[in-house]
Scaffold this motif. Structure first.
Motif, PDB file in Angstrom:
ATOM      1  N   UNK A   1      23.892   5.787 -13.698  1.00  0.00           N
ATOM      2  CA  UNK A   1      25.026   6.251 -12.906  1.00  0.00           C
ATOM      3  C   UNK A   1      24.616   6.774 -11.534  1.00  0.00           C
ATOM      4  N   UNK A   2      23.445   7.399 -11.453  1.00  0.00           N
ATOM      5  CA  UNK A   2      22.993   7.976 -10.178  1.00  0.00           C
ATOM      6  C   UNK A   2      22.104   7.013  -9.401  1.00  0.00           C
ATOM      7  N   UNK A   3      22.257   5.689  -9.632  1.00  0.00           N
ATOM      8  CA  UNK A   3      21.358   4.715  -9.017  1.00  0.00           C
ATOM      9  C   UNK A   3      21.444   4.721  -7.487  1.00  0.00           C
ATOM     10  N   UNK A   4      22.652   4.916  -6.936  1.00  0.00           N
ATOM     11  CA  UNK A   4      22.783   4.909  -5.479  1.00  0.00           C
ATOM     12  C   UNK A   4      22.065   6.105  -4.866  1.00  0.00           C
ATOM     13  N   UNK A   5      22.228   7.254  -5.492  1.00  0.00           N
ATOM     14  CA  UNK A   5      21.536   8.453  -4.993  1.00  0.00           C
ATOM     15  C   UNK A   5      20.027   8.284  -5.121  1.00  0.00           C
ATOM     16  N   UNK A   6      19.585   7.708  -6.238  1.00  0.00           N
ATOM     17  CA  UNK A   6      18.150   7.512  -6.455  1.00  0.00           C
ATOM     18  C   UNK A   6      17.563   6.556  -5.426  1.00  0.00           C
ATOM     19  N   UNK A   7      18.290   5.501  -5.080  1.00  0.00           N
ATOM     20  CA  UNK A   7      17.768   4.555  -4.098  1.00  0.00           C
ATOM     21  C   UNK A   7      17.669   5.189  -2.718  1.00  0.00           C
ATOM     22  N   UNK A   8      18.641   6.041  -2.362  1.00  0.00           N
ATOM     23  CA  UNK A   8      18.557   6.734  -1.071  1.00  0.00           C
ATOM     24  C   UNK A   8      17.336   7.637  -1.023  1.00  0.00           C
ATOM     25  N   UNK A   9      17.054   8.301  -2.123  1.00  0.00           N
ATOM     26  CA  UNK A   9      15.894   9.197  -2.174  1.00  0.00           C
ATOM     27  C   UNK A   9      14.600   8.400  -2.119  1.00  0.00           C
ATOM     28  N   UNK A  10      14.558   7.260  -2.800  1.00  0.00           N
ATOM     29  CA  UNK A  10      13.376   6.401  -2.734  1.00  0.00           C
ATOM     30  C   UNK A  10      13.129   5.902  -1.311  1.00  0.00           C
ATOM     31  N   UNK A  11      14.183   5.532  -0.609  1.00  0.00           N
ATOM     32  CA  UNK A  11      14.051   5.113   0.789  1.00  0.00           C
ATOM     33  C   UNK A  11      13.509   6.263   1.641  1.00  0.00           C
ATOM     34  N   UNK A  12      14.066   7.435   1.416  1.00  0.00           N
ATOM     35  CA  UNK A  12      13.661   8.615   2.176  1.00  0.00           C
ATOM     36  C   UNK A  12      12.190   8.920   1.949  1.00  0.00           C
ATOM     37  N   UNK A  13      11.750   8.866   0.700  1.00  0.00           N
ATOM     38  CA  UNK A  13      10.356   9.156   0.378  1.00  0.00           C
ATOM     39  C   UNK A  13       9.433   8.072   0.906  1.00  0.00           C
ATOM     40  N   UNK A  14       9.880   6.825   0.919  1.00  0.00           N
ATOM     41  CA  UNK A  14       9.085   5.733   1.485  1.00  0.00           C
ATOM     42  C   UNK A  14       8.887   5.967   2.982  1.00  0.00           C
ATOM     43  N   UNK A  15       9.956   6.368   3.670  1.00  0.00           N
ATOM     44  CA  UNK A  15       9.854   6.680   5.097  1.00  0.00           C
ATOM     45  C   UNK A  15       8.867   7.827   5.330  1.00  0.00           C
ATOM     46  N   UNK A  16       8.887   8.782   4.426  1.00  0.00           N
ATOM     47  CA  UNK A  16       7.967   9.920   4.543  1.00  0.00           C
ATOM     48  C   UNK A  16       6.520   9.447   4.443  1.00  0.00           C
ATOM     49  N   UNK A  17       6.256   8.606   3.459  1.00  0.00           N
ATOM     50  CA  UNK A  17       4.899   8.083   3.274  1.00  0.00           C
ATOM     51  C   UNK A  17       4.499   7.215   4.465  1.00  0.00           C
ATOM     52  N   UNK A  18       5.431   6.398   4.956  1.00  0.00           N
ATOM     53  CA  UNK A  18       5.148   5.532   6.102  1.00  0.00           C
ATOM     54  C   UNK A  18       4.816   6.341   7.349  1.00  0.00           C
ATOM     55  N   UNK A  19       5.358   7.557   7.436  1.00  0.00           N
ATOM     56  CA  UNK A  19       5.085   8.428   8.582  1.00  0.00           C
ATOM     57  C   UNK A  19       3.754   9.167   8.436  1.00  0.00           C
TER      58      UNK A  19
ATOM     59  N   UNK B   1       0.841  -1.208   0.000  1.00  0.00           N
ATOM     60  CA  UNK B   1       0.000   0.000   0.000  1.00  0.00           C
ATOM     61  C   UNK B   1       0.869   1.248   0.000  1.00  0.00           C
ATOM     62  N   UNK B   2       1.908   1.255   0.832  1.00  0.00           N
ATOM     63  CA  UNK B   2       2.810   2.397   0.873  1.00  0.00           C
ATOM     64  C   UNK B   2       3.608   2.513  -0.422  1.00  0.00           C
ATOM     65  N   UNK B   3       3.939   1.363  -1.012  1.00  0.00           N
ATOM     66  CA  UNK B   3       4.681   1.380  -2.270  1.00  0.00           C
ATOM     67  C   UNK B   3       3.860   2.038  -3.372  1.00  0.00           C
ATOM     68  N   UNK B   4       2.560   1.743  -3.387  1.00  0.00           N
ATOM     69  CA  UNK B   4       1.677   2.348  -4.387  1.00  0.00           C
ATOM     70  C   UNK B   4       1.669   3.873  -4.238  1.00  0.00           C
ATOM     71  N   UNK B   5       1.603   4.329  -2.976  1.00  0.00           N
ATOM     72  CA  UNK B   5       1.617   5.778  -2.731  1.00  0.00           C
ATOM     73  C   UNK B   5       2.964   6.381  -3.106  1.00  0.00           C
ATOM     74  N   UNK B   6       4.028   5.655  -2.848  1.00  0.00           N
ATOM     75  CA  UNK B   6       5.359   6.130  -3.218  1.00  0.00           C
ATOM     76  C   UNK B   6       5.480   6.302  -4.731  1.00  0.00           C
TER      77      UNK B   6
END
Length: 334
Positions: free
Chosen positions: A61-79, A25-30
């Motif tokens: 090339x920016x995959x590591x930065x993108x994954x950190x941002x995805x994690x951050x946004x997932x945490x935001x949605x989870x909150x 559910x959170x993934x869909x919102x993300x």
């Protein structure tokens, strides 16, 4: 949520990072409707994002930065916090180099995740979305007198008004005073129809617009009626002492040197004052120096006064606005 780095394949296919999200559910919102949030991150970071069930693969090339941002946004949605295009843009900007604030990348991300720089108002919560905005908001809370200088669309006035509302509803000040010089784009009050209020209100409208974003209509009208919120031209500040107030002077590049000195010396006990302006949009008569530029020169280095500067990179309006500002700066040799 787990991250896995797949081993390099034998072909030239780029390495991908794989994110696993436990709550669909959170993934869909993300991801957003039709994966528009993922598409926005792809555009901003030039990566490829592929959704596979409850997993997301990131390539580029920016995959590591993108994954950190995805994690951050997932945490935001989870909150339980909303996720809008501007929030994604802000996460990408704040997940960058960290230049301009003296704070390391990881600290910036953690500050954003913990919401330490959120500005709570009656209608919405406001967050700085660039490094310059973060430094600016920190200074708005910290210093008695702050300057925000830079082009249109960088949030100088919007953030200042948000902090003013926050400080009033939390009982730190008794009132809000918002002001602007009533001289813009060559027009003068005498050429406009109506009484004084009718003449002045068009100049003050951007300040009303900001307040309407932060306070319910009826409450705002009551606060204005009871003089807890005042919106007035700069000329109306003469002779007053502004105590226990949050005071914002907008479009300060159009204040004369005398007006600026008059306004700055209105600061009373228990008050904070913010001066915002854009040095590239001075509408004073030819030969009349801007009070904002003079204040920069005279007040630089004084303890308790902060100066924050914005550039086209800090524009948070339509991306085209930043391109327009950069084009004009280039044309003018800035």
């Amino acid at each position: 949520m787990a991250t896995t780095t797949l081993p390099p394949p034998a072909t030239d296919t780029p390495v991908e990072l794989l994110l696993q999200f436990p709550d669909n559910r959170l993934l869909i919102e993300l991801c957003g409707e039709f994966d528009r949030n993922l598409a926005q991150i792809e555009h901003l970071l030039s990566v490829q994002i592929v959704r596979r069930g409850n997993e997301i693969a990131v390539l580029g090339e920016a995959r590591e930065r993108a994954t950190e941002i995805l994690k951050q946004l997932y945490d935001r949605v989870a909150a339980g916090r909303g996720l809008e295009p501007g929030d994604i843009d802000g996460a990408v900007r704040l997940g960058g180099s960290g230049q301009g604030t003296g704070v390391r990348d990881g600290d910036q991300i953690e500050m954003f995740k913990r919401g330490q720089l959120e500005i709570g108002t009656r209608k919405k919560t406001v967050e700085p979305r660039t490094h310059a905005q973060q430094a600016y908001v920190q200074n708005l809370f910290k210093h008695e007198l702050s300057f925000g200088i830079g082009p249109a669309g960088t949030g100088k006035t919007y953030l200042a008004v948000a902090v003013a509302v926050n400080q009033m509803i939390n009982g730190h000040v008794d009132k809000i005073i918002l002001s602007r010089p009533a001289v813009e784009a060559g027009e003068r009050l005498g050429f406009l129809p109506g009484d004084m209020k009718d003449k002045v209100d068009p100049y003050m409208q951007p300040l009303y617009d900001a307040l309407n974003d932060f306070l319910p209509g009826k409450q705002l009208a009551k606060l204005i009626e009871e003089k807890q919120i005042e919106i007035a031209p700069l000329a109306f500040m003469r002779g007053r002492t502004l105590a226990n107030a949050y005071v914002v002077l907008d479009e300060a590049q159009n204040a004369t040197a005398m007006q600026m000195k008059m306004f700055l010396t209105r600061l009373g006990r228990g008050s904070k004052m913010v001066i915002t302006g854009d040095r590239s949009q001075v509408d004073l008569p030819r030969g009349v120096p801007s009070g904002l530029s003079e204040a920069e020169r005279i007040l630089d280095g004084i303890s308790g006064i902060s100066f924050n500067y914005f550039t086209a990179k800090d524009v948070v309006r339509h991306p085209m606005v930043a391109k327009i500002i950069e084009a004009y700066d280039k044309s003018e040799g800035v």
